[in-house]
Structures are given as structure tokens and as C-alpha cells.
Design an enzyme around this catalytic site. Structure first.
Site, PDB file in Angstrom:
ATOM      1  N   HIS A  72      36.868  56.555  31.280  1.00  0.00           N
ATOM      2  CA  HIS A  72      37.852  57.008  32.271  1.00  0.00           C
ATOM      3  C   HIS A  72      39.243  57.002  31.662  1.00  0.00           C
ATOM      4  O   HIS A  72      39.619  56.058  30.990  1.00  0.00           O
ATOM      5  CB  HIS A  72      37.834  56.101  33.503  1.00  0.00           C
ATOM      6  N   TYR A 200      41.945  52.627  43.908  1.00  0.00           N
ATOM      7  CA  TYR A 200      42.437  51.364  44.473  1.00  0.00           C
ATOM      8  C   TYR A 200      43.266  51.752  45.681  1.00  0.00           C
ATOM      9  O   TYR A 200      44.358  52.308  45.538  1.00  0.00           O
ATOM     10  CB  TYR A 200      43.315  50.629  43.455  1.00  0.00           C
ATOM     11  N   PRO A 292      39.533  39.585  41.004  1.00  0.00           N
ATOM     12  CA  PRO A 292      38.930  40.731  40.306  1.00  0.00           C
ATOM     13  C   PRO A 292      39.768  42.003  40.265  1.00  0.00           C
ATOM     14  O   PRO A 292      39.430  42.932  39.515  1.00  0.00           O
ATOM     15  CB  PRO A 292      37.640  40.970  41.087  1.00  0.00           C
ATOM     16  N   LYS A 296      39.687  42.007  34.818  1.00  0.00           N
ATOM     17  CA  LYS A 296      39.961  41.322  33.541  1.00  0.00           C
ATOM     18  C   LYS A 296      38.950  40.240  33.147  1.00  0.00           C
ATOM     19  O   LYS A 296      38.913  39.835  31.981  1.00  0.00           O
ATOM     20  CB  LYS A 296      41.360  40.666  33.601  1.00  0.00           C
ATOM     21  N   TYR A 384      46.136  47.490  32.093  1.00  0.00           N
ATOM     22  CA  TYR A 384      44.802  47.823  32.591  1.00  0.00           C
ATOM     23  C   TYR A 384      43.854  48.193  31.442  1.00  0.00           C
ATOM     24  O   TYR A 384      42.719  47.711  31.388  1.00  0.00           O
ATOM     25  CB  TYR A 384      44.883  48.976  33.609  1.00  0.00           C
TER      26      TYR A 384
HETATM   27  P1  FAD Z   1      29.223  33.900  33.578  1.00  0.00           P
HETATM   28  O1  FAD Z   1      28.989  35.364  33.614  1.00  0.00           O
HETATM   29  O2  FAD Z   1      29.397  33.186  34.871  1.00  0.00           O
HETATM   30  O3  FAD Z   1      28.035  33.253  32.753  1.00  0.00           O
HETATM   31  C1  FAD Z   1      27.770  31.868  32.750  1.00  0.00           C
HETATM   32  C2  FAD Z   1      26.283  31.639  32.488  1.00  0.00           C
HETATM   33  O4  FAD Z   1      26.025  30.249  32.382  1.00  0.00           O
HETATM   34  C3  FAD Z   1      25.402  32.149  33.624  1.00  0.00           C
HETATM   35  O5  FAD Z   1      24.375  32.945  33.101  1.00  0.00           O
HETATM   36  C4  FAD Z   1      24.898  30.879  34.294  1.00  0.00           C
HETATM   37  O6  FAD Z   1      23.634  31.061  34.877  1.00  0.00           O
HETATM   38  C5  FAD Z   1      24.864  29.910  33.115  1.00  0.00           C
HETATM   39  N1  FAD Z   1      24.961  28.512  33.478  1.00  0.00           N
HETATM   40  C6  FAD Z   1      25.735  27.933  34.440  1.00  0.00           C
HETATM   41  N2  FAD Z   1      25.557  26.601  34.460  1.00  0.00           N
HETATM   42  C7  FAD Z   1      24.653  26.317  33.489  1.00  0.00           C
HETATM   43  C8  FAD Z   1      24.060  25.105  33.030  1.00  0.00           C
HETATM   44  N3  FAD Z   1      24.366  23.928  33.611  1.00  0.00           N
HETATM   45  N4  FAD Z   1      23.165  25.154  32.014  1.00  0.00           N
HETATM   46  C9  FAD Z   1      22.854  26.350  31.452  1.00  0.00           C
HETATM   47  N5  FAD Z   1      23.396  27.531  31.841  1.00  0.00           N
HETATM   48  C10 FAD Z   1      24.278  27.522  32.854  1.00  0.00           C
HETATM   49  N6  FAD Z   1      35.448  41.163  35.094  1.00  0.00           N
HETATM   50  C11 FAD Z   1      35.873  42.255  34.392  1.00  0.00           C
HETATM   51  O7  FAD Z   1      36.229  42.119  33.213  1.00  0.00           O
HETATM   52  N7  FAD Z   1      35.906  43.519  34.947  1.00  0.00           N
HETATM   53  C12 FAD Z   1      35.537  43.731  36.225  1.00  0.00           C
HETATM   54  O8  FAD Z   1      35.520  44.881  36.665  1.00  0.00           O
HETATM   55  C13 FAD Z   1      35.114  42.573  37.021  1.00  0.00           C
HETATM   56  N8  FAD Z   1      34.716  42.718  38.295  1.00  0.00           N
HETATM   57  C14 FAD Z   1      34.178  41.648  38.957  1.00  0.00           C
HETATM   58  C15 FAD Z   1      33.718  41.842  40.235  1.00  0.00           C
HETATM   59  C16 FAD Z   1      33.143  40.790  40.936  1.00  0.00           C
HETATM   60  C17 FAD Z   1      32.655  41.026  42.348  1.00  0.00           C
HETATM   61  C18 FAD Z   1      33.007  39.500  40.310  1.00  0.00           C
HETATM   62  C19 FAD Z   1      32.344  38.347  41.025  1.00  0.00           C
HETATM   63  C20 FAD Z   1      33.464  39.304  39.023  1.00  0.00           C
HETATM   64  C21 FAD Z   1      34.071  40.351  38.343  1.00  0.00           C
HETATM   65  N9  FAD Z   1      34.554  40.198  37.048  1.00  0.00           N
HETATM   66  C22 FAD Z   1      35.058  41.288  36.376  1.00  0.00           C
HETATM   67  C23 FAD Z   1      34.520  38.883  36.388  1.00  0.00           C
HETATM   68  C24 FAD Z   1      33.351  38.728  35.425  1.00  0.00           C
HETATM   69  O9  FAD Z   1      32.141  39.033  36.069  1.00  0.00           O
HETATM   70  C25 FAD Z   1      33.333  37.286  34.859  1.00  0.00           C
HETATM   71  O10 FAD Z   1      34.620  36.985  34.395  1.00  0.00           O
HETATM   72  C26 FAD Z   1      32.316  37.136  33.728  1.00  0.00           C
HETATM   73  O11 FAD Z   1      31.010  37.063  34.255  1.00  0.00           O
HETATM   74  C27 FAD Z   1      32.579  35.863  32.887  1.00  0.00           C
HETATM   75  O12 FAD Z   1      31.578  35.710  31.923  1.00  0.00           O
HETATM   76  P2  FAD Z   1      31.119  34.274  31.432  1.00  0.00           P
HETATM   77  O13 FAD Z   1      30.045  34.518  30.415  1.00  0.00           O
HETATM   78  O14 FAD Z   1      32.304  33.477  31.074  1.00  0.00           O
HETATM   79  O15 FAD Z   1      30.511  33.557  32.717  1.00  0.00           O
HETATM   80  C1  DHB Z   2      35.080  46.983  39.354  1.00  0.00           C
HETATM   81  C2  DHB Z   2      35.483  45.713  39.630  1.00  0.00           C
HETATM   82  C3  DHB Z   2      36.818  45.398  39.597  1.00  0.00           C
HETATM   83  O1  DHB Z   2      37.235  44.155  39.849  1.00  0.00           O
HETATM   84  C4  DHB Z   2      37.772  46.366  39.325  1.00  0.00           C
HETATM   85  O2  DHB Z   2      39.077  46.046  39.335  1.00  0.00           O
HETATM   86  C5  DHB Z   2      37.364  47.644  39.034  1.00  0.00           C
HETATM   87  C6  DHB Z   2      36.001  47.944  39.055  1.00  0.00           C
HETATM   88  C7  DHB Z   2      33.639  47.315  39.384  1.00  0.00           C
HETATM   89  O3  DHB Z   2      32.834  46.426  39.689  1.00  0.00           O
HETATM   90  O4  DHB Z   2      33.291  48.463  39.102  1.00  0.00           O
END
Ligand code: FAD
Ligand code: DHB
Length: 390
Positions: A72, A200, A292, A296, A384
Site C-alpha cells: 500500500h 482510519y 494498535p 507498530k 507510519y
Molecule cells: P506475542 O505475539 O504475544 O507472542 C508471545 C508468545 O509467547 C505467544 O505465542 C504465547 O503463546 C507465548 N507464551 C506466553 N507465555 C508463555 C510461557 N509462559 N511459556 C511459553 N510460551 C509462552 N502490531 C503491528 O505491528 N501492526 C498491526 O497492524 C497490529 N495490529 C494489532 C491489532 C490487534 C487487534 C492486536 C491485539 C495487536 C496488534 N498488533 C499490531 C500488535 C502485535 O500483534 C503484537 O505487538 C505482536 O504480537 C508482538 O509479538 P511478540 O512475539 O512480542 O508477542
Molecule cells: C490493522 C491493525 C492496526 O492496528 C492498524 O493500525 C492497521 C491495520 C490490521 O489488523 O489490519
């Protein structure tokens, strides 16, 4: 069992770290308490910053993203239904990749397993030990049996609710936090998105976000209460509200379809300092959470593990610890800028119940400014698409 880096969590952070380390010749084991099927189906982020998409591609895990992901070159911002475009390509020369986080997770798991990487799924009772010395240990239960391995370093990649951050001794960590008085009700649906780019949308009814996973699958969000009861939101009501928050032509441009997934996410900004103690290093959501709105979270997780992998590379090659010692400082310089951006986008686009009529007009003026001033829209765009990584 022994490895160089013991990794807790197979989310984007843990998997990408293991992948980057393998390319540097550094051995790791990942322990994950969910099943492979569960982590591969967990619907989360959708936007990958420009440099992160390049990193996935350059390190050999970007082929499917490049085929199936959507590049995009801008977003649209709705002001009470009037949509204005921010042209990332013109303003920054760069775009973003729209590709689901669970697809990134699938690609990384496939790559790790194909390369002989070790991931222990469906474990429980994870504990981390002795990271104040040179032989940390990770203990867990697999099929009811206690198992343990030692390592040189532990990477806490276990997300916000993991066990690594709470294992840091009291008094080491300072927490910085802001909780928002709203959340997002999100759906994934079998329906085309209302526009080719993300919208947005700021309205008097609250914020709406119209994103996608493909030309036929939409990812749509509504501002709601942080503890919104999903039972009060039958699909019909969600569609009606999504249409209203697009503005007058919402009815016409928002196609409905089968709802594949539904959930409510509360919003917070959260950062810990430092992100390390002894030989335990925290990454991604284990160390910081952003609301979110700026997309980021996953990108910060990837940045942290890139910095950590470089520090480990320096350590194993030369025995030097400068990059390891500088890990927190390096990560937080980026994290706090993403925090600022995510807080700003969130505050600008959501209706805050604590705001008064003055705040609403100020908020509208900010949206008007950011969508009409070259300088302001350029600032939004460069944040962004992702600040440069060095
Ligand atoms: P996580 O993805 O939470 O991974 C942690 C892992 O550790 C999991 O698999 C979990 O099961 C495991 N775990 C937990 N505890 C234990 C334990 N005790 N022992 C073993 N394993 C364990 N980010 C963006 O960059 N762009 C976006 O558009 C965006 N949109 C989002 C929309 C929503 C609705 C949400 C909820 C989040 C969004 N995010 C977005 C944020 C993004 O999803 C997270 O920042 C990302 O998942 C972080 O990755 P991580 O690997 O640090 O943690
Ligand atoms: C999505 C999530 C976000 O938080 C955002 O800012 C843009 C897109 C998504 O899940 O597609």
C-alpha cells in the site's frame, strides 16, 4: 539438553529471533505453551513496516509475503465521512506491506522447522532460572514430565502476559503505563474492503478502521468500551455500526459477508526500563505494548530481536559485550518514538469520554491540519511506514 539461546515464546519475536540467530550460526531452542495450529491461526496485526518487510525478504522468509501481501502506498483518513488520502509514496518514497501476522508466523515456523530448528510446542509451567550467572536454565513440563535445558542467554519473547518479565527481581524494572478508556471490537470477514487502502475514520459515533487481509477478506474495527460485552454485538449490529462510521456513503461502499472471527482488545501504552537483567533479555510485547492505532506492535518486536541478534553475533564472534550492554538503550530509542506515534494517532482518532466540546474541536483541527499540511502529513507518513532502522 543445552543450547546457546533459550527462547520463551513462538510469536513474531521468538520465531524471528531464532531465524536470525540460525543465519548467524547461533543455536536456539524455542518453548511455546500453545499448539502450532493455535499460534498459526491467532489473528493479530496486519501492517508490516517497509524495512521489516525488506528484512523478511532478505533473510529468506518473504517469498509468500511478496506473492500474497498487498503493498500500500497510502492510507485514507475520514473526517466525519469525508475521506482524505495521505500519500506515503509521494511523501516518503516508501509504502507498507499489508500481510497478516499469523501468515508471518506460519512462514517463520515453516522456515525454522525446514532448517532443523527446535520448537517445543504445547509445553506448560515454564520457569526461568540463574540468569544472574553464566548458565541460565529454562524449565518446563512436556506431556506431564519436567524438562530443563541450560543456555548462555534467555530471550523472553513471551508477550505481555508471559512469565519472563515477572521473573525479573523486584526493584530492577520501572514501568511506564497509560491505559485508555476505550478498546477495539474487531472482526475478520469474508467481504471485500470498502477501499483499496486502509481507512482510519473519525466520526461523532467513535473511531472505525477498515483494513484487509486480501481483496476478499476484510479486517474491520470499531472503537468500543475497553470491557465491551461481545454478546451485545450480533453481526447485524456490527455491520450497521461499521457502515455508519464510514460516513454518508457507508451503506453503499461497505459490503457485508460471513464473520470469521470476532474479539475485543483493550488499549494500553506500556514500557519497561531496562529491558534486560543479567542474561535475561526481554523483547517485543514482553517489554512494551502500544495501542494498535499506529500498527507498530509487531514491527517493534522485529526491531528488538534484530538488535538482540546483532549483539549476540558480536558476543559470539569476539567476546565483546558492548552491544549486549547497550541493548535496552538501542531498543528504547525506537520504542519511545513508536509509543509517541501510537499515543498520538490514538488520541487524535478516538472519542475520549473525558473530553469536552473544546477538545473535540481541537481534535478536528488536528485531523484537518494533518490531512492538509505537507509538513504534518509527511511526519505522519514517515512514522507510519517506519522510521529508518540502523
Ligand atoms: P506475542 O505475539 O504475544 O507472542 C508471545 C508468545 O509467547 C505467544 O505465542 C504465547 O503463546 C507465548 N507464551 C506466553 N507465555 C508463555 C510461557 N509462559 N511459556 C511459553 N510460551 C509462552 N502490531 C503491528 O505491528 N501492526 C498491526 O497492524 C497490529 N495490529 C494489532 C491489532 C490487534 C487487534 C492486536 C491485539 C495487536 C496488534 N498488533 C499490531 C500488535 C502485535 O500483534 C503484537 O505487538 C505482536 O504480537 C508482538 O509479538 P511478540 O512475539 O512480542 O508477542
Ligand atoms: C490493522 C491493525 C492496526 O492496528 C492498524 O493500525 C492497521 C491495520 C490490521 O489488523 O489490519
Amino acid at each position: 539438553m543445552r543450547t546457546q539461546v533459550g527462547i520463551v515464546g513462538a510469536g513474531p519475536a521468538g520465531l524471528m529471533l531464532s531465524h536470525l540467530l540460525a543465519r548467524l550460526g547461533i543455536d536456539s531452542i524455542i518453548v511455546e505453551n500453545r499448539s502450532r495450529a493455535y499460534v498459526e491461526a491467532r489473528i493479530r496485526a496486519g501492517v508490516i513496516e517497509n524495512w521489516a518487510a525488506d528484512l523478511l525478504a532478505e533473510t529468506g522468509v518473504g517469498a509468500r509475503m511478496q506473492r500474497e501481501g498487498l503493498v500500500h502506498e497510502g492510507i485514507e483518513i475520514g473526517l466525519h465521512g469525508e475521506r482524505r488520502r495521505i500519500d506515503f509514496k509521494r511523501l516518503t518514497g516508501r509504502g507498507i506491506m499489508v500481510y497478516g501476522q499469523h501468515e508471518v508466523v506460519k512462514d517463520l515456523i515453516a522456515a525454522r522447522l525446514a532448517a532443523g530448528g527446535k520448537i517445543e510446542f504445547e509445553i506448560s509451567d515454564t520457569t526461568v532460572h540463574d540468569f544472574d550467572g553464566k548458565q541460565p536454565k529454562i524449565r518446563f513440563k512436556k506431556n506431564g514430565q519436567v524438562q530443563e535445558f541450560s543456555c548462555d542467554f534467555i530471550a523472553g519473547c513471551d508477550g505481555f502476559h508471559g512469565i519472563c518479565r515477572p521473573s525479573v527481581p523486584a526493584g530492577v524494572i520501572t514501568e511506564y503505563e497509560r491505559v485508555y478508556p476505550f478498546g477495539w471490537l474487531g472482526i475478520l470477514s469474508e467481504s471485500p474492503p470498502p477501499s483499496h487502502e486502509l481507512i482510519y475514520s473519525y466520526t461523532e459515533r467513535g473511531f472505525g478502521l477498515y483494513s484487509m487481509r486480501s481483496e476478499t477478506i476484510s479486517r474491520l474495527y470499531l472503537q468500543c468500551a475497553p470491557d465491551e460485552d461481545l454478546a451485545k454485538w450480533p453481526d447485524e449490529k456490527i455491520w450497521q455500526e461499521l457502515k455508519r462510521r464510514l460516513g454518508p456513503d457507508g451503506e453503499k461502499i461497505l459490503k457485508t459477508g460471513k464473520v470469521l472471527e470476532k474479539g475485543v482488545t483493550a488499549m494500553r501504552s506500556f514500557v519497561i526500563e531496562p529491558m534486560q537483567t543479567g542474561r535475561l533479555f526481554l523483547t517485543g510485547d514482553a517489554a512494551h505494548i502500544v495501542p494498535p492505532t499506529g500498527a507498530k506492535g509487531m514491527n517493534l518486536a522485529i526491531a528488538d530481536v534484530l538488535f538482540f541478534s546483532r549483539a549476540l553475533d558480536e558476543f559470539y564472534r569476539s567476546g565483546k559485550t558492548a552491544l549486549l550492554e547497550g541493548y535496552t538503550k538501542k531498543c528504547l530509542a525506537r520504542v519511545w518514538k513508536a509509543q509517541r506515534f501510537s499515543w498520538w494517532m490514538t488520541s487524535m482518532l478516538h472519542l475520549n469520554p473525558a473530553d469536552n466540546a473544546f477538545d473535540r474541536r481541537r481534535q478536528f483541527a488536528e485531523l484537518d491540519y494533518v490531512t492538509t499540511s505537507e509538513a504534518a502529513s509527511k511526519s505522519l507518513a514517515e512514522n507510519y511506514v517506519g522510521l529508518p532502522i540502523d
